[in-house]
Structure formats: C-alpha cells, structure tokens
Design a protein around this motif. Structure first.
Motif, PDB file in Angstrom:
ATOM      1  N   ASP A 274       0.818  -1.203   0.000  1.00 47.08           N
ATOM      2  CA  ASP A 274       0.000   0.000   0.000  1.00 47.08           C
ATOM      3  C   ASP A 274       0.857   1.261   0.000  1.00 47.08           C
ATOM      4  O   ASP A 274       0.362   2.358  -0.256  1.00 47.08           O
ATOM      5  N   PRO A 306       1.734   4.019  -4.097  1.00 49.07           N
ATOM      6  CA  PRO A 306       2.307   5.307  -3.682  1.00 49.07           C
ATOM      7  C   PRO A 306       3.753   5.120  -3.251  1.00 49.07           C
ATOM      8  O   PRO A 306       4.084   4.143  -2.582  1.00 49.07           O
ATOM      9  N   VAL A 308       7.053   7.191  -1.550  1.00 50.82           N
ATOM     10  CA  VAL A 308       7.586   8.381  -0.885  1.00 50.82           C
ATOM     11  C   VAL A 308       9.114   8.292  -0.871  1.00 50.82           C
ATOM     12  O   VAL A 308       9.677   7.310  -0.399  1.00 50.82           O
ATOM     13  N   ARG A 319      12.480  17.638  -7.528  1.00 49.79           N
ATOM     14  CA  ARG A 319      11.037  17.762  -7.793  1.00 49.79           C
ATOM     15  C   ARG A 319      10.641  17.082  -9.105  1.00 49.79           C
ATOM     16  O   ARG A 319       9.470  16.772  -9.306  1.00 49.79           O
ATOM     17  N   TYR A 322       8.466  14.040  -9.034  1.00 49.51           N
ATOM     18  CA  TYR A 322       6.998  14.123  -9.018  1.00 49.51           C
ATOM     19  C   TYR A 322       6.441  13.834 -10.407  1.00 49.51           C
ATOM     20  O   TYR A 322       5.407  13.190 -10.551  1.00 49.51           O
ATOM     21  N   GLY A 325       5.978  10.323 -11.121  1.00 47.69           N
ATOM     22  CA  GLY A 325       4.941   9.624 -10.376  1.00 47.69           C
ATOM     23  C   GLY A 325       5.219   9.453  -8.893  1.00 47.69           C
ATOM     24  O   GLY A 325       4.431   8.810  -8.190  1.00 47.69           O
ATOM     25  N   ALA A 326       6.320  10.010  -8.406  1.00 48.88           N
ATOM     26  CA  ALA A 326       6.566   9.931  -6.965  1.00 48.88           C
ATOM     27  C   ALA A 326       5.426  10.607  -6.215  1.00 48.88           C
ATOM     28  O   ALA A 326       4.926  11.654  -6.636  1.00 48.88           O
ATOM     29  N   THR A 327       5.007  10.002  -5.130  1.00 49.71           N
ATOM     30  CA  THR A 327       3.942  10.596  -4.325  1.00 49.71           C
ATOM     31  C   THR A 327       4.459  11.814  -3.566  1.00 49.71           C
ATOM     32  O   THR A 327       3.808  12.851  -3.509  1.00 49.71           O
ATOM     33  N   ALA A 328       5.625  11.681  -2.977  1.00 46.59           N
ATOM     34  CA  ALA A 328       6.182  12.778  -2.194  1.00 46.59           C
ATOM     35  C   ALA A 328       7.694  12.647  -2.147  1.00 46.59           C
ATOM     36  O   ALA A 328       8.240  11.548  -2.224  1.00 46.59           O
ATOM     37  N   VAL A 329       8.347  13.783  -2.050  1.00 53.51           N
ATOM     38  CA  VAL A 329       9.801  13.829  -1.894  1.00 53.51           C
ATOM     39  C   VAL A 329      10.068  14.687  -0.668  1.00 53.51           C
ATOM     40  O   VAL A 329       9.687  15.855  -0.625  1.00 53.51           O
ATOM     41  N   LEU A 330      10.677  14.091   0.350  1.00 52.76           N
ATOM     42  CA  LEU A 330      10.871  14.794   1.618  1.00 52.76           C
ATOM     43  C   LEU A 330      12.301  14.582   2.118  1.00 52.76           C
ATOM     44  O   LEU A 330      12.875  13.511   1.925  1.00 52.76           O
TER      45      LEU A 330
END
Lengths: 369, 369
Positions: A274, A306, A308, A319, A322, A325-330
């Motif tokens: 998931d 998803p 991350v 960035r 994104y 298709g990356a959900t988030a980059v932190l």
C-alpha cells in the motif's frame, strides 16, 4: 509498507537504511518489508542478498596490489552467482590514501569468477564500479588465462603501466573458461574505454592519477581497445576499463539499478503493497537520471503503489521525481545543521520520518473509510 | 485542508506561513483554508483578523518613550475589540537597540483602550507581551485616570524609575472608564509581578536592564504590588508588569493560544476538515507546554482531524506531540544547511512540504477507496 532505500553514502548502507525505515514503519503499527536496493556499485551483492538470500562463499584471492585478500560471492537459488568487483579489487582492502593506478590490477577478480563457474553458476552477474584499478581489465583477462604479450612476445600480467606495452591479446582461454555461462555486467557508468569521456579522464583523478598519468593511461587504453574489439561501447570505461574486458568476454551490460530491481524481485513485492518508502543520501538531478530511486519510483508508478522518496538532502531538481509519479519527496532531519551531524543521525532521522509518513498515510486511509 | 500555522520567527509571520502552506496544498489539487494563529504575543491582532475579519481603527497615541505614534485596534462583528500592547508600546516604534526600562512607559496603551470603549466594545481583549516597558503598568493606569502619587502627594506619570516613589494609588477613575466592559488579558507568561520569577528578573535583561537595574526594578515592582492588590497572581509579570495593572482593572487572564483558538473560531473549521497543517519556527518542548501548535493539536485530536505539525526545526522533545495526538511532526527544508539560509527559504519550504504531505494523504485516501 515496502522499505527499499539505496545507501545514504557516508552514513548508512542500504541494509541499515532499510532497517531504519522499517523501525519507523513498525513504530507506527504497520508491517514493514525490508528490501534494500543498490545501483550496481559497491554494496550491491550484500544488498541483493539481503532481499534474496542465497549463500555466501568466501574466495581466497588478491587485492588490487596483489596481496592476499578474501573476497565473497553470492549464490542464489536460481543459479545466479553475484560477483562484486569492489569486493575483490576495490578500496576496502587498501589502506587510507593508498592509490596507484599504474600499479593496480584487476587480476583479483579472476578467482571470484572462477569460483562462480566451479559452483555451477548458469549466470554470473558482475557488479563493476568502486575498483581501485585502471588497467582496462588486463589483469583480470590475464588471470583468467588470456595471453597478453608485449612486442617482444613476453606475457604481461596486466596493470595500468602495462597498457603501453600491449602488442597482442589472445582472449580464447578466458572465453573458454566462461563458456556456457551467461555473463551480465551491471554498471551505471556509460563512459567508453578511452577518450575525453573515457575511464582515465573521468575516473583517473579519483583513483590517484595526476594529469600526466591520466594521459598515459588514456593512451594505454586506446592502445588496448582494438585487441578487445569493443570499440567505444558504453560502459567500456566502467571500473577503469574493466567494463571493456567483460564486454570482450561476451558480457551483456545492463544498468545496475534496473538489474537489481530485477534480480532482487522488487516488483513482486509491489503487488500487495500500500506504500513504498525509498531513500538515498542526496536526491537530485542524477536521481532522476537513472539511479536506484528512479527505478523504485518507476516500478511503483507502474504498479500504482504510492512511493515516498526520502533524502538526507533534497535539491530543487528532485522535484522532477513528481513528474515520474513519486507521491512525495521529503528530506529527513530536524532542520538546519551541519553535514557531519546529519550523517551521524541519518538512521534515527530515517526512522522518525518513516514514522511520520506512515502516520499521515494511515490517518488518511482511516478517515476515508 | 486547514492551514493554521503560527509565525516562523525571523522568517515569515503567521499570515505568510498560512499562505505558503496553502500554496502547497493547492498545488496538490486540494482546497486550502488559510487560518493563521498566534500565541497572544506580537502579531496576534493581525493574525486573528486574518481569520475573523472585522475593521481596523487607527489610534493616535505615543510610543514607549512618549513620542507620537499610531497604533491600531481591531473591532469584530460580535462586539469584541482587539488591542495589542506591542502595537502601541512595543519595539516596532523604536529604533534598533533603543532600550531604557527605567524611562519606558506603558501610557501609550491607554488611547487604544479608550478607542475601544468609545467604539462601543462589549469585550476588550488585550494581547500583552512584546512591550518595551517595565513600569508595572503604572503608565497605563495613570493615562487612564488613576491617581498614582509619591510620598509628597505629587502625581506620577508612571515609568520604571517612578516605581521607587509610589506611595499611593487610586484606581477608581481608571476602573470607571472601563466599567461595563469585559476585559480579557491574553498572555503566555505565568510570571508574577516581582520576585525571582517576576518581570524584572525574567524579562528585564532583554529589555535592557543591567543587573543593578534589574534589582532596582524588582524593588519598585514589589513596592507597587500592594497598591494593585494582585498578590503573586500568575501573569502579573507579563509585559513588564502590565499584566498586574490589567488584573487590577478587573481583567481575566487567559492563555493566549487558547483565546486565539476561541476568538478566531478555529474549532468551527475542523467540522469539515480532512487534514490540518500547522507550523512554527521551532517545534520543541515549549510547543508541547502550551504554545499555539499545542492548541491546534489538541483541537484536532478532540475533533478527530489528522494534524501534521511542520517546523523549521524539530527537536527530539517535539515527539511528545505524538502523545497529544499529532499525526506527524516533520521538519521543512532540503537537508543540512545554515540557519540563515533556512530562514530565507522558509516560505518555499513550507509550500514544498505541505505539497508532499498532501500528496501522501491523498494517495492513501485514494488507495483505500
């Protein structure tokens, strides 16, 4: 939750990074699968075996300077042998600052390859990269039985310095030794054997070559090229020209991160996932250009999972992930600080960030039920 | 998504921070409600009005050193007037480094209060904190009509230096002026008027008092105390003893962040919210001990709304917020760097992190549908 990071260079290897992510995931009450990844460079064998298991065989050999050294190969249950060049002729065996690209030899990689053949491997995957050598793979070829001679007919053992003397090469004995084995070379490097983008110019300086030595080595690799017959093939310059030698032995070159994604069976994990967490030290333009994390993002995007991406440092260029298709980059870490402190705390910060990400994911999943 | 940050001191005020968060939320395709918050200190009035609207009235008054100055009060549609002490006798009117706690006076706060009464306010909320004064509120009291006299019967205007001379105080005229108005004092400070935890010892140094002056002021505030009759009430020491003067005028003291949560009608927003983002500069032990972010976390926990706390810096202690029900605590920013760079990039980093958090939230909500 799949925890599939690369290493965070200078801080934690990929196995440790996966454990740290998993710690955060489990603290959030979720199930974690640790599946570290690599780009085909140093640490790749260990990383693949962390995911795939198999056996590890010790192999007595020599280091890049001919001293006794123990390398390791991995044997997977499907007949694939994993050989990492850096485990034989890499920096790990050498003293700090010990660099001599004229003297260093890739000969120490021969014993691991022979051991793989002896073990009955149907396929040998060689992770190149991270070697201390710049010998165009002549050391390896000679140690596998190839006859490399100078103009006087004398056999050469192979080294950076020997390149200038190569007058003939008979690869047949080495090819015979590997007959019937599918040879795959995993590399991220697209450099050809010689020239301005070749091994000597691109990697010579970091292996200890001064400008004069770089020219000497580049001339030697140019001299070697017709005997290997690989032309300006991409990857020929990998690992100080070791790439060209492997290509001459019939190896197929594949991109390291993609190969590891394949042989570690990463995509199989995504069927039930998931969320996937991945990480590396610095998430930047080169990440998007084809390193491990890009492979993870691509696989997750294809599977609709998803993903991350966490980084010790995340640059503006990150960035672009994104768009992939990356959900988030932190980024991980508690805020402004120096790099040393960041490196020291990487594992704890990975865990804390994984925990936070999981909880955001869980809270959303709950509230939408 | 509710965007309810405090200021990030040195970087962005709460209104700017809310806009930055909202930018990230909207970039992720979600709806953002900007509802900045504050802790009752500097910027509180503007912040509440950003959420509640109302009118702003200019008030001609004087600064802490008696020079002409324009302050502002806010009038809300429910008859509440918002008065911020720092807008009258705070640092904003003063030149850099201009500090003189013996000479500074809170008299300039009288005109804003009178303006609120003239405007027909049923309730006046005074945000204390952030003043340049240490006069025990004597300047304010005198300017509201209270008669403060020395032992010779001479009227005192009120200042830090005057405290040592106070021999009698008649508060009746000032109380009469505020009769019928509900007076609320918003403060985060629990210091009493005098003593080791009192105004002079705790806040004197930052207001320019050397050790000798601190003792002088503490003696003066101790002398004043029986005339105000507030004993060692918590908050009496707020704003250089202005707190004690307001208490003497019948004010009820409330915690700033809780009051702002109430009058900005923050809780009403949560009924329909699926996620709340909050932020401050440094998320640490004091956050958990009762600042704005704690109020947001508490409100979200009570309403069952996921709450993600972002910080320019997040200390180890910040993890306590998880125990309060925070969904996640994350720092903003791209990795190791110095504080100046972090402050300069705070708005962009808030937006980028809000974007990432929203996308994690959205991906989970989608995949669980």
């Amino acid at each position: 939750m799949i925890c599939s990071p690369d290493k965070l260079r200078g801080a934690v290897d990929a196995v440790q990074a996966a454990a740290a992510l998993a710690e955060g995931v489990r603290a959030a009450g979720a199930t974690a699968v640790e599946h570290p990844l690599a780009d085909g460079g140093e640490g790749s064998r260990v990383t693949v075996q962390a995911a795939r298991g198999g056996t590890v065989v010790d192999v007595a050999t020599v280091d890049a300077f001919g001293r006794a050294w123990t390398a390791h190969i991995g044997l997977l249950d499907d007949g694939t042998a994993l050989v990492e060049a850096a485990e034989a002729v890499g920096w790990g065996a050498l003293k700090d600052g010990e660099k001599d690209p004229l003297r260093a030899s890739s000969a120490g990689l021969a014993e691991p390859l022979k051991a793989a053949v002896r073990a009955g491997a149907r396929r040998i995957v060689v992770f190149v990269g991270g070697t201390a050598t710049m010998d165009g793979g002549t050391g390896l070829l000679a140690a596998l039985g190839a006859e490399i001679r100078d103009s006087g007919g004398e056999l050469l053992a192979g080294s950076g310095a020997d390149l200038a003397r190569v007058a003939s090469v008979d690869l047949a004995p080495a090819r015979e030794l590997l007959a019937g084995v599918e040879l795959t070379m995993a590399a991220d490097v697209v450099s050809p054997l010689h020239g301005p983008d070749g091994a000597a110019h691109v990697f010579g300086p970091q292996k200890g070559a001064d400008p004069e030595t770089v020219e000497l080595l580049d001339d030697g690799l140019r001299r070697l090229e017709p005997f290997l017959g690989v032309g300006d093939a991409q990857g020929g310059g990998a690992a100080g020209g070791l790439g060209a030698a492997l290509l001459a032995l019939g190896a197929e070159m594949v991109q390291g991160s993609g190969l590891i994604r394949e042989i570690s069976r990463f995509d199989d994990l995504l069927a039930d996932a998931d969320l996937c967490l991945t990480a590396e030290g610095k998430v930047d333009a080169s990440t998007d250009a084809g390193k491990t994390i890009r492979a993870v993002v691509d696989a997750c995007a294809a599977a609709g999972v998803p993903c991350v991406v966490l980084g010790g440092t995340v640059t503006e260029d990150a960035r672009r992930l994104y768009d992939r298709g990356a959900t988030a980059v932190l980024s991980i870490g508690p805020g402004p600080r120096d790099l040393d402190t960041a490196l020291r705390n990487a594992a704890a910060d990975l865990a804390a960030t994984a925990y936070a990400v999981c909880r955001i994911h869980q809270s959303a999943a709950l509230s939408s039920e």
